[in-house]
Design an enzyme around this catalytic site. Structure first.
Site, short mmCIF file in Angstrom:
data_model
loop_
_atom_site.label_atom_id
_atom_site.label_comp_id
_atom_site.label_asym_id
_atom_site.label_seq_id
_atom_site.Cartn_x
_atom_site.Cartn_y
_atom_site.Cartn_z
N ASP A 15 37.79 36.21 40.44
CA ASP A 15 38.48 35.96 41.70
C ASP A 15 37.50 35.79 42.85
O ASP A 15 37.52 34.78 43.57
CB ASP A 15 39.42 37.14 42.02
CG ASP A 15 40.85 36.91 41.54
OD1 ASP A 15 41.27 35.75 41.45
OD2 ASP A 15 41.54 37.90 41.25
N HIS A 16 36.68 36.79 43.05
CA HIS A 16 35.77 36.76 44.20
C HIS A 16 34.77 35.61 44.09
O HIS A 16 34.55 34.88 45.07
CB HIS A 16 35.05 38.10 44.34
CG HIS A 16 35.91 39.21 44.84
ND1 HIS A 16 36.07 39.48 46.18
CD2 HIS A 16 36.68 40.11 44.19
CE1 HIS A 16 36.89 40.51 46.34
NE2 HIS A 16 37.28 40.90 45.14
#
Length: 585
Positions: free
Chosen positions: A471-472
């Site tokens: 995600d990040h």
């Protein structure tokens, strides 16, 4: 055209780790190339010696890791079409044993932050040296497509401490001293008759669909004054476990998907490489960028006067005057738009009234943005969106490919109505392969792609990465791709653009050589086995801050993205989700 993902030799410099004051900025730069063929994937890291554990005694300061070529940053920068000469503007502060994992999680995290920072620095340089925000070129950023001289691009300093803290920003968050719960009780691994299954049920509609597919009633409806919510959830989890223990993982995966829920069988990297979706992903670049037309460059707001250090205006924000419509959810997309907001963009997040974001999730990702509700299924909502689009520069979407097309949100349709627009698309499984229409989240991609198997514990139970790194990392790559697109437009390569990323493609990059092992996978990453587990624990305090706002008193992670003279913090705290007017301010 799609950007090349070929690896480039990096000239990134290493800086010895030492005491770190609270951030006051960082550094950046960028450019454009392209290829329709995906180059061989470069591993994120090269093997490093396993250090000998220190003798027992008082914790000693971490020694710096010996300098080595940072191939991951060079590879990501090449995938973005960046000028390799600008990599010399990047320096790294390495801190061992952060984000411990069998896979090179820290390398992925560091590289995605580095290229995002470099992209921001490059755009700041372009705007400061003659491009002014009107789309007219001049100075060192002429219409011949040449970028700024490397010496004109502010320097970038990426600190592993800041990176590791930001990659778990949702865990560092405190709201009036309270630690939010990031996963619901039914979002977890489950043993099945033939292996393991991962489910995701953080949202009420996903929870309901999961239970429907399993033929179970929602235990919340059975709660009484005598039974606590926790006890009811525990009893329901036992019933789910009992059902799944009798079923095959892939069978449940198929049935839950058919019901609109979220569940995936845990696979090894070898299994995923042979799966049609995994095979489709290996043929795709880390990210793709396509020029849709040759529309004129959209003007920004009037440029700010530049300061003596070359930063953009009094705010030092290279995206001053840029309007971003944010139609993303959960972590990856909001990380991208949160980063664009840090850099000065006017970000307006749009959610459907029937699908509001969780308050705690918004408290982590809503910094610098405003948040509105808009129903795109009715004419009034569509008219309001068209008004917003008419002066937007960027649109970000975070839904399954094609899911928003019926609302006129396909990239080509958006560009037809707003020529010169940059569209950023983020999905779980990518735009190709049999799963391209499926919903997904970081935890599910970890399970399907083999990451959970690589991170398995001694008992064989699947494991997880030390952060939701897919995600990040994808979020910072998306922000970098948007910044690069805006830079290229202002260097003479006009036209609407669409950039695409997928969590599963980022997972393939992280797995690297592990995907080609005999089925278990073993990386040479930055943590557990590759760097040991000894030494003092990471202290995130230098990279945390606090503020008060509509959601209460917040402790939050500062952004790791920055460049010399750039912004150090957001201009505003998150407000109540969905309470702003759907209009530009």
């Amino acid at each position: 055209m799609e950007r090349s993902s070929a690896a480039v030799t990096s000239t990134t410099r290493d800086v010895e780790a030492g005491p770190t004051p609270r951030r006051s900025g960082a550094e950046d730069g960028m450019s454009e190339t392209g290829s329709t063929d995906a180059a061989p994937e470069a591993p994120l890291t090269t093997p490093v010696p396993v250090p000998v554990p220190a003798p027992a005694g008082p914790a000693q300061p971490e020694p710096p890791v010996p300098a080595r070529t940072d191939d991951a940053t060079a590879h990501a920068w090449a995938a973005l079409g960046g000028d390799p000469a600008l990599l010399d503007r990047v320096s790294l502060v390495r801190r061992p044993r952060l984000l411990p994992s069998r896979l090179p999680v820290l390398e992925l995290a560091r590289s995605t932050v580095a290229v995002c920072s470099l992209a921001a620095a490059e755009l700041a340089s372009v705007r400061a040296h003659g491009t002014g925000g009107t789309g007219e070129t001049g100075g060192t950023s002429g219409a011949d497509g040449e970028g700024p001289e490397a010496a004109d691009v502010p320097s970038v300093r990426v600190d592993d401490g800041a990176v590791a803290t930001a990659f778990v920003s949702e865990r560092q968050l405190r709201v009036d001293g309270r630690e939010p719960a990031n996963f619901a009780p039914l979002s977890r691994f489950w043993r099945t008759a033939d292996g393991w299954l991962r489910t995701h049920a953080n949202y009420p509609h996903h929870r309901a669909r999961l239970l429907t597919a399993l033929g179970l009633q929602d235990g919340a409806e059975e709660a009484t004054a005598e039974t606590t919510e926790r006890a009811t959830e525990a009893a329901l989890a036992e019933r789910v476990a009992a059902v799944l223990a009798e079923r095959k993982a892939v069978e449940v995966e198929t049935e839950v998907y058919a019901a609109g829920g979220l569940a995936v069988a845990v696979r090894t990297p070898h299994d995923w490489a042979r799966h049609p979706q995994g095979a489709a992903l290996t043929r795709q670049p880390l990210l793709s960028a396509k020029r849709l037309d040759r529309a004129p460059v959209l003007p920004f707001a009037a440029p700010c006067a530049t300061s003596g250090d070359g930063a953009q205006g009094p705010s030092g924000r290279p995206l001053d005057g840029v309007r971003v419509l944010d139609l993303t959810r959960v972590i990856a997309g909001p990380v991208a738009s949160r980063t664009l907001a840090l850099l000065g963009a006017n970000v307006l997040r749009i959610d459907a009234p029937q699908l509001p974001e969780r308050r705690d999730a918004h408290a982590d990702s809503g910094f610098g943005k405003r948040s509105a509700l808009l129903d795109l299924s009715d004419r009034a909502g569509q008219a309001t969106f068209e008004e917003l689009l008419s002066s937007a520069h960027v649109v970000l979407t975070g839904y399954r490919p094609g899911a928003l097309d019926r609302f006129g949100l396909a990239p080509e349709s958006l560009a037809d109505r707003r020529p010169g627009l940059v569209v950023g698309q983020l999905s779980a499984w990518g735009a190709h392969g049999p799963w391209h229409r499926r919903r997904g989240f970081d935890s599910l991609v970890q399970a399907a792609s083999g990451i959970a198997a690589v991170e398995a514990g001694p008992d064989g139970a699947p494991g997880v990465l030390p952060a939701q790194a897919l995600d990040h990392g994808s979020g910072y790559l998306l922000a970098a791709a948007v910044l690069r697109s805006l830079t290229e437009q202002r260097r003479g390569a006009s036209g609407s653009r669409v950039v695409r990323l997928a969590l599963a493609r980022t997972a393939s990059w992280l797995l690297g050589d592990a995907a080609h092992t005999s089925g278990t996978g073993s990386g040479t990453g930055s943590g557990a086995e590759a760097a040991g587990t000894h030494g003092p624990a990471h202290d995130p305090s230098p990279w945390l801050s606090e503020c008060s706002g509509p959601l209460g008193r917040l402790r939050y992670a500062l952004s790791p993205v920055g460049y010399e003279g750039g912004p150090a913090d957001w201009s505003r705290p998150p407000g109540e989700p969905g309470t702003d007017a759907p209009a530009w301010h």
